[in-house]
Design a protein around this motif. Sequence first.
Motif, PDB file in Angstrom:
ATOM      1  N   PRO A  91       3.457 -12.552  10.985  1.00 19.17           N
ATOM      2  CA  PRO A  91       4.448 -11.593  12.737  1.00 19.17           C
ATOM      3  C   PRO A  91       3.326 -12.219  13.639  1.00 19.17           C
ATOM      4  N   TYR A  92       2.464 -13.249  13.416  1.00 11.45           N
ATOM      5  CA  TYR A  92       1.832 -14.035  14.290  1.00 11.45           C
ATOM      6  C   TYR A  92       1.928 -15.366  13.654  1.00 11.45           C
ATOM      7  N   ASP A  93       2.121 -16.569  15.063  1.00  9.04           N
ATOM      8  CA  ASP A  93       1.326 -17.298  14.566  1.00  9.04           C
ATOM      9  C   ASP A  93      -0.050 -17.664  14.560  1.00  9.04           C
ATOM     10  N   PRO A  94      -1.088 -18.487  13.928  1.00  7.29           N
ATOM     11  CA  PRO A  94      -2.294 -18.262  14.382  1.00  7.29           C
ATOM     12  C   PRO A  94      -3.145 -19.541  15.064  1.00  7.29           C
ATOM     13  N   VAL A  95      -2.157 -20.438  14.937  1.00  3.60           N
ATOM     14  CA  VAL A  95      -2.254 -21.980  16.063  1.00  3.60           C
ATOM     15  C   VAL A  95      -1.985 -21.431  17.647  1.00  3.60           C
ATOM     16  N   LYS A  96      -0.973 -20.610  17.702  1.00  3.99           N
ATOM     17  CA  LYS A  96      -0.356 -20.540  19.248  1.00  3.99           C
ATOM     18  C   LYS A  96      -0.998 -18.972  19.578  1.00  3.99           C
ATOM     19  N   ASP A  97      -1.202 -17.842  19.384  1.00  4.10           N
ATOM     20  CA  ASP A  97      -1.456 -17.324  18.863  1.00  4.10           C
ATOM     21  C   ASP A  97      -2.578 -16.555  19.465  1.00  4.10           C
ATOM     22  N   LEU A  98      -3.555 -17.436  18.391  1.00  2.00           N
ATOM     23  CA  LEU A  98      -4.932 -16.840  18.275  1.00  2.00           C
ATOM     24  C   LEU A  98      -6.087 -18.165  19.169  1.00  2.00           C
ATOM     25  N   ALA A  99      -6.385 -18.711  20.038  1.00  2.00           N
ATOM     26  CA  ALA A  99      -6.779 -19.465  20.491  1.00  2.00           C
ATOM     27  C   ALA A  99      -8.640 -19.273  20.117  1.00  2.00           C
ATOM     28  N   PRO A 100      -9.076 -20.779  19.608  1.00  2.00           N
ATOM     29  CA  PRO A 100     -10.465 -21.317  18.774  1.00  2.00           C
ATOM     30  C   PRO A 100     -11.633 -20.582  19.663  1.00  2.00           C
ATOM     31  N   ILE A 101     -12.848 -19.720  19.130  1.00  2.00           N
ATOM     32  CA  ILE A 101     -14.521 -20.120  20.510  1.00  2.00           C
ATOM     33  C   ILE A 101     -14.800 -21.068  19.728  1.00  2.00           C
ATOM     34  N   THR A 102     -15.432 -20.267  19.078  1.00  2.00           N
ATOM     35  CA  THR A 102     -16.672 -20.961  17.764  1.00  2.00           C
ATOM     36  C   THR A 102     -17.060 -20.903  16.495  1.00  2.00           C
ATOM     37  N   MET A 103     -17.153 -21.198  15.364  1.00  2.00           N
ATOM     38  CA  MET A 103     -17.700 -21.647  14.520  1.00  2.00           C
ATOM     39  C   MET A 103     -18.577 -19.974  14.065  1.00  2.00           C
ATOM     40  N   GLY A 104     -18.675 -19.513  13.686  1.00  2.00           N
ATOM     41  CA  GLY A 104     -19.848 -18.033  13.438  1.00  2.00           C
ATOM     42  C   GLY A 104     -20.232 -19.029  11.829  1.00  2.00           C
ATOM     43  N   VAL A 105     -19.724 -18.862  10.581  1.00  2.00           N
ATOM     44  CA  VAL A 105     -20.764 -19.067   9.580  1.00  2.00           C
ATOM     45  C   VAL A 105     -19.897 -19.592   8.586  1.00  2.00           C
ATOM     46  N   ASN A 106     -20.392 -20.152   8.180  1.00  2.00           N
ATOM     47  CA  ASN A 106     -19.776 -21.175   6.966  1.00  2.00           C
ATOM     48  C   ASN A 106     -20.660 -21.217   5.330  1.00  2.00           C
ATOM     49  N   PHE A 107     -20.228 -21.131   4.639  1.00  2.00           N
ATOM     50  CA  PHE A 107     -20.854 -20.868   3.243  1.00  2.00           C
ATOM     51  C   PHE A 107     -20.114 -20.528   2.073  1.00  2.00           C
ATOM     52  N   PRO A 108     -20.823 -21.218   1.038  1.00  2.00           N
ATOM     53  CA  PRO A 108     -19.787 -21.118  -0.425  1.00  2.00           C
ATOM     54  C   PRO A 108     -19.900 -19.983  -1.225  1.00  2.00           C
ATOM     55  N   ASN A 109     -18.907 -19.653  -1.600  1.00  2.00           N
ATOM     56  CA  ASN A 109     -19.202 -18.524  -2.793  1.00  2.00           C
ATOM     57  C   ASN A 109     -19.623 -18.526  -3.850  1.00  2.00           C
ATOM     58  N   VAL A 110     -20.177 -17.169  -4.705  1.00  2.00           N
ATOM     59  CA  VAL A 110     -20.499 -17.522  -5.764  1.00  2.00           C
ATOM     60  C   VAL A 110     -20.247 -16.669  -7.266  1.00  2.00           C
ATOM     61  N   LEU A 111     -20.005 -17.354  -8.150  1.00  2.00           N
ATOM     62  CA  LEU A 111     -19.200 -16.949  -9.116  1.00  2.00           C
ATOM     63  C   LEU A 111     -19.684 -15.416  -9.867  1.00  2.00           C
ATOM     64  N   VAL A 112     -19.326 -13.579  -9.831  1.00  2.00           N
ATOM     65  CA  VAL A 112     -20.104 -13.360 -10.438  1.00  2.00           C
ATOM     66  C   VAL A 112     -19.975 -13.059 -11.602  1.00  2.00           C
ATOM     67  N   MET A 150     -15.058 -10.043 -12.770  1.00  2.00           N
ATOM     68  CA  MET A 150     -15.249 -11.369 -11.694  1.00  2.00           C
ATOM     69  C   MET A 150     -15.074 -10.844 -10.613  1.00  2.00           C
ATOM     70  N   TYR A 151     -15.807 -11.916  -9.851  1.00  2.00           N
ATOM     71  CA  TYR A 151     -15.914 -12.035  -8.646  1.00  2.00           C
ATOM     72  C   TYR A 151     -16.140 -13.212  -7.603  1.00  2.00           C
ATOM     73  N   TYR A 152     -15.660 -13.965  -7.036  1.00  2.00           N
ATOM     74  CA  TYR A 152     -15.783 -14.885  -6.424  1.00  2.00           C
ATOM     75  C   TYR A 152     -16.696 -14.072  -4.495  1.00  2.00           C
ATOM     76  N   SER A 153     -17.986 -13.817  -4.980  1.00  2.00           N
ATOM     77  CA  SER A 153     -18.705 -12.975  -3.632  1.00  2.00           C
ATOM     78  C   SER A 153     -19.287 -14.024  -3.047  1.00  2.00           C
ATOM     79  N   THR A 154     -19.415 -13.199  -1.525  1.00  2.00           N
ATOM     80  CA  THR A 154     -20.459 -14.221  -0.653  1.00  2.00           C
ATOM     81  C   THR A 154     -22.010 -13.728  -1.662  1.00  2.00           C
TER      82      THR A 154
END
Length: 327
Positions: free
Chosen positions: A111-132, A204-208
């Motif tokens: 019901p919204y367009d991520p590109v048109k309706d939301l404006a980028p500010i900055t990346m916050g955190v970026n990381f891999p998950n771990v399969l547990v 299982m869970y591909y967890s942070t």
Amino acid sequence: MNKRHLLRTGVGTTLALLAASWVQAQEFPPKKNVTIVVGFAAGGAADAAARLIGKKLGDQLAVPVIIENKPGAGGNIAHQYVAKTAPTDGSVLLFGSVGPLAIAPHLMKLPYDPVKDLAPITMGVNFPNVLVVNADLGIKTFADFIAYARKNPGKLDYASTGAGSASHLAGELMDDMAKIDTVHVPYKGGAPALQDLLGGRVAMYYSTLNTAQAHIDNGKLIPLASTGAQRLPQLPKVPTIAESGYPGYSASNWYAFVASSKVPTPLLERWNTELVKVLKSPDVVAELNKHGMPPQPGTREALAKEIERESMTWGRVVRDRKITINQ
């Protein structure tokens, strides 16, 4: 007073009111509480990171910063709220995630367009998950997991933070590359997913790492592999999936700050400046790194390009896997 003078006075008053309104719209920080909306339940990685960043942001600006959890639909409820309903005066930020911003548009009609309706500010955190996996399952290594999955198609299930989330697509990509069949079980966030994993209701869970670390340390969860290009510094003995026989496998998880596209550009730029300052502060960097969520602050343009790249990558996975979501 003649008509011409009245006209001039009326125009002048109107312009003054418009100018005052414009100045008020550009006020920074807004003269009200600042809200950071999180699309997942309290207690998970997104919530923890948002609270840490929000605390520092509030101290830095001397304004109250409130964390508002709006879990559900893989984060889409929160994203829809900010895109369509939340105030647009710059007082509401969204700690957006890869699922709603780059994956969900390929899975469902939003019901919204991520590109048109939301404006980028900055990346916050970026990381891999771990399969547990739950320690009671008896699977000790990634090779054990692959062997078990191949002998028991459709019997291993894995939790995620919602349909279309990073943890969901990490499993889909794994199934595709390994030619195995595991069952996806969506939750409203990392905390409820972890609760059922520990209770043995999912395997299982591909967890942070932040969500799973304490239970890895106490032996209740077994880490099999991480989903990034490099091993996690906190788990140096745990291999990546890519080095475990599936070169090219990569599924990073990230949270980024966005806002309604109706927020005035000068306010978006100011938020970028302040958030980048927070994300570069030594105490925040140390705390986020400790929990396996390294900060990655950058420009608004860099975030827009990252969202576009991720959308292309996961769009291909969705098409190749023929993934559909029942709405």
